[in-house]
Design a protein around this motif. Structure first.
Motif, short mmCIF file in Angstrom:
data_model
loop_
_atom_site.label_atom_id
_atom_site.label_comp_id
_atom_site.label_asym_id
_atom_site.label_seq_id
_atom_site.Cartn_x
_atom_site.Cartn_y
_atom_site.Cartn_z
N ARG A 148 -8.93 0.77 -2.33
CA ARG A 148 -8.76 0.06 -1.06
C ARG A 148 -10.02 -0.71 -0.67
NH1 ARG A 148 -5.32 4.15 2.95
NH2 ARG A 148 -3.44 4.23 1.63
N THR A 215 -2.95 -1.90 -4.18
CA THR A 215 -2.76 -1.30 -2.85
C THR A 215 -1.95 -2.26 -1.94
OG1 THR A 215 -4.89 -2.19 -2.10
CG2 THR A 215 -4.89 0.03 -2.99
N ARG A 217 0.49 -1.87 0.30
CA ARG A 217 0.66 -1.50 1.72
C ARG A 217 -0.63 -1.77 2.48
NH1 ARG A 217 3.96 4.28 1.37
NH2 ARG A 217 5.81 3.46 0.29
N PHE A 218 -1.73 -1.40 1.89
CA PHE A 218 -3.01 -1.66 2.54
C PHE A 218 -3.24 -3.17 2.67
CE2 PHE A 218 -7.65 -2.34 2.12
CZ PHE A 218 -8.06 -1.69 3.27
N VAL A 220 -0.93 -5.55 2.96
CA VAL A 220 -0.07 -6.08 4.02
C VAL A 220 -0.67 -5.76 5.39
CG1 VAL A 220 2.18 -5.83 5.12
CG2 VAL A 220 2.02 -6.02 2.63
N LEU A 221 -1.20 -4.56 5.53
CA LEU A 221 -1.80 -4.16 6.80
C LEU A 221 -3.03 -5.02 7.11
CD1 LEU A 221 -1.69 -2.10 9.14
CD2 LEU A 221 -3.21 -0.64 7.78
#
Length: 241
Positions: A148, A215, A217-218, A220-221
């Motif tokens: 991340r 990563t 999801r990370f 997109v966040l």
């Protein structure tokens, strides 16, 4: 009958060499001895000069070698080498003393050999130092970071680019540009995430297992939150204005 009488043959005495002059002979011997003595004196003076030069060179070499060894001792102590390991043993001292027993020239040769050994030791220490630096650099590279944190180097700048563009459009004060800024807040996060997805694959190498964790999801966040906050702020400003 006539009787022939033989006459006796006269013998000629050999010529005796003239008597030698004792003064000239003594002078000749003196000159020969003086030349021999002068040759011995010149040889002794040359040997003494060479010995003096060897002594001076050995003193200078000793100063250099002592400084080098002191610096190496400090470096080795910093790396955890025991002090006893840095002191020569009695057999080593005996061997060194025998090698220098022939005189100043032998001492100078031994000191020059010691300096060459010190140069080689410095090369080894410097090489190990560079290996340590390279190891630290490899450990600090993004490939050695958590996934991340590593991917944030790509997703982060792209996520900030959208809100900056939105703020620039809003500051112009035009209604059309404000609407465009709101629209960009809905579109740019997806664009930033797509570009970041590709960038992570281009900038970073897969791990030992041959896989590269992007990563998602990370990502997109990271790409969505700044744009969403900026868009919400623009709408609140428009509605309350």
């Amino acid at each position: 009958m006539t009787e022939v009488r033989s006459t006796p043959t006269q013998r000629v005495a050999p010529e005796e060499p003239p008597p030698s002059d004792p003064v000239a002979a003594a002078w000749t011997d003196y000159l020969a001895a003086a030349r021999q003595l002068d040759g011995v004196r010149r040889g002794a003076a040359t040997a003494a000069g060479e010995q003096a030069r060897s002594v001076q060179a050995a003193r200078e070499e000793l100063t250099v070698v002592r400084a080098r060894l002191a610096a190496q001792q400090s470096r080795l102590r910093e790396r955890g080498v025991p002090a006893m390991a840095l002191v020569p043993s009695p057999p080593e001292v005996t061997v060194a003393a025998r090698s220098m027993a022939a005189g100043p020239a032998a001492v100078l040769t031994a000191l020059r050999t010691a300096r060459e050994c010190a140069d080689a030791a410095d090369g080894v220490l410097d090489a190990r130092g560079w290996v340590a630096v390279v190891g630290v650099w490899r450990a600090s590279r993004p490939e050695g970071w958590p996934d991340r944190l590593r991917n944030l180097l790509v997703y982060g700048p792209l996520a900030v680019l959208g809100p900056v563009l939105q703020v620039v459009l809003v500051l112009t004060g035009s209604g059309a540009r404000i609407a465009l800024a709101v629209l960009l807040g809905l579109v740019l996060p997806a664009v930033a995430f797509a570009v970041g997805w590709v960038g992570v694959g281009r900038f970073f190498r897969p791990g030992p297992d041959g896989r590269l964790d992007r990563t998602p999801r990370f990502g997109v966040l990271v790409c969505g939150v700044p744009a969403a906050l900026c868009t919400a702020g623009i709408l609140v400003a428009v509605l309350t204005g």
